[in-house]
Design a protein around this motif. Structure first.
Motif, mmCIF file in Angstrom:
data_model
loop_
_atom_site.group_PDB
_atom_site.id
_atom_site.type_symbol
_atom_site.label_atom_id
_atom_site.label_comp_id
_atom_site.label_asym_id
_atom_site.label_seq_id
_atom_site.Cartn_x
_atom_site.Cartn_y
_atom_site.Cartn_z
ATOM 1 N N GLU A 82 62.451 9.149 47.881
ATOM 2 C CA GLU A 82 61.010 9.358 48.021
ATOM 3 C C GLU A 82 60.271 8.024 48.088
ATOM 4 O O GLU A 82 59.359 7.854 48.900
ATOM 5 N N MET A 84 66.743 5.910 37.514
ATOM 6 C CA MET A 84 66.025 6.571 38.582
ATOM 7 C C MET A 84 67.029 7.357 39.434
ATOM 8 O O MET A 84 68.087 6.856 39.779
ATOM 9 N N SER A 85 66.660 8.567 39.782
ATOM 10 C CA SER A 85 67.555 9.424 40.557
ATOM 11 C C SER A 85 67.561 9.021 42.036
ATOM 12 O O SER A 85 66.659 8.335 42.510
ATOM 13 N N PHE A 86 68.595 9.464 42.720
ATOM 14 C CA PHE A 86 68.677 9.202 44.152
ATOM 15 C C PHE A 86 67.514 9.848 44.888
ATOM 16 O O PHE A 86 66.982 9.288 45.844
ATOM 17 N N LYS A 87 67.107 11.023 44.440
ATOM 18 C CA LYS A 87 65.983 11.710 45.077
ATOM 19 C C LYS A 87 64.698 10.890 44.922
ATOM 20 O O LYS A 87 63.935 10.748 45.872
ATOM 21 N N GLN A 88 64.478 10.334 43.744
ATOM 22 C CA GLN A 88 63.291 9.506 43.514
ATOM 23 C C GLN A 88 63.341 8.240 44.373
ATOM 24 O O GLN A 88 62.323 7.831 44.939
ATOM 25 N N ARG A 89 64.519 7.643 44.471
ATOM 26 C CA ARG A 89 64.671 6.450 45.291
ATOM 27 C C ARG A 89 64.402 6.769 46.761
ATOM 28 O O ARG A 89 63.778 5.983 47.475
#
Length: 88
Positions: A8, A1-6
């Motif tokens: 969000e 999981m990407s930092f951006k997804q985390r």
């Protein structure tokens, strides 16, 4: 999981926390006075305390963004006169 997804997921979790908190408080009910954003901010555990170059007041941009999102979703409203937030 990407930092951006985390990030969000974190924002969505905080938004849910704020909404559930407001649902639990009588003063936030539809026709009651509402609550100051600073109180919601602190009661939901988002205040990191006074930090150098980052006072508690400066940290409140998060809660304002969350409340504005909830407002856009039609879940909360801000009283024009008192500036307090309550459920819609």
């Amino acid at each position: 999981m990407s930092f951006k997804q985390r990030g969000e997921e974190l924002r969505n979790s905080l938004k849910k926390l704020v909404y559930e908190y407001m649902l639990s408080k009588d003063e936030c009910k539809n026709f009651n006075d509402g609550m100051k954003q600073s109180v919601i901010f602190r009661e939901c555990g988002m205040d990191w305390g006074e930090k150098e170059n980052c006072t508690s007041s400066n940290q409140q941009y998060w809660i304002l963004a969350i409340l504005r999102e909830l407002e856009e979703e039609g879940k909360v409203q801000r009283d024009i006169i008192s500036k307090k937030w309550r459920l819609k």
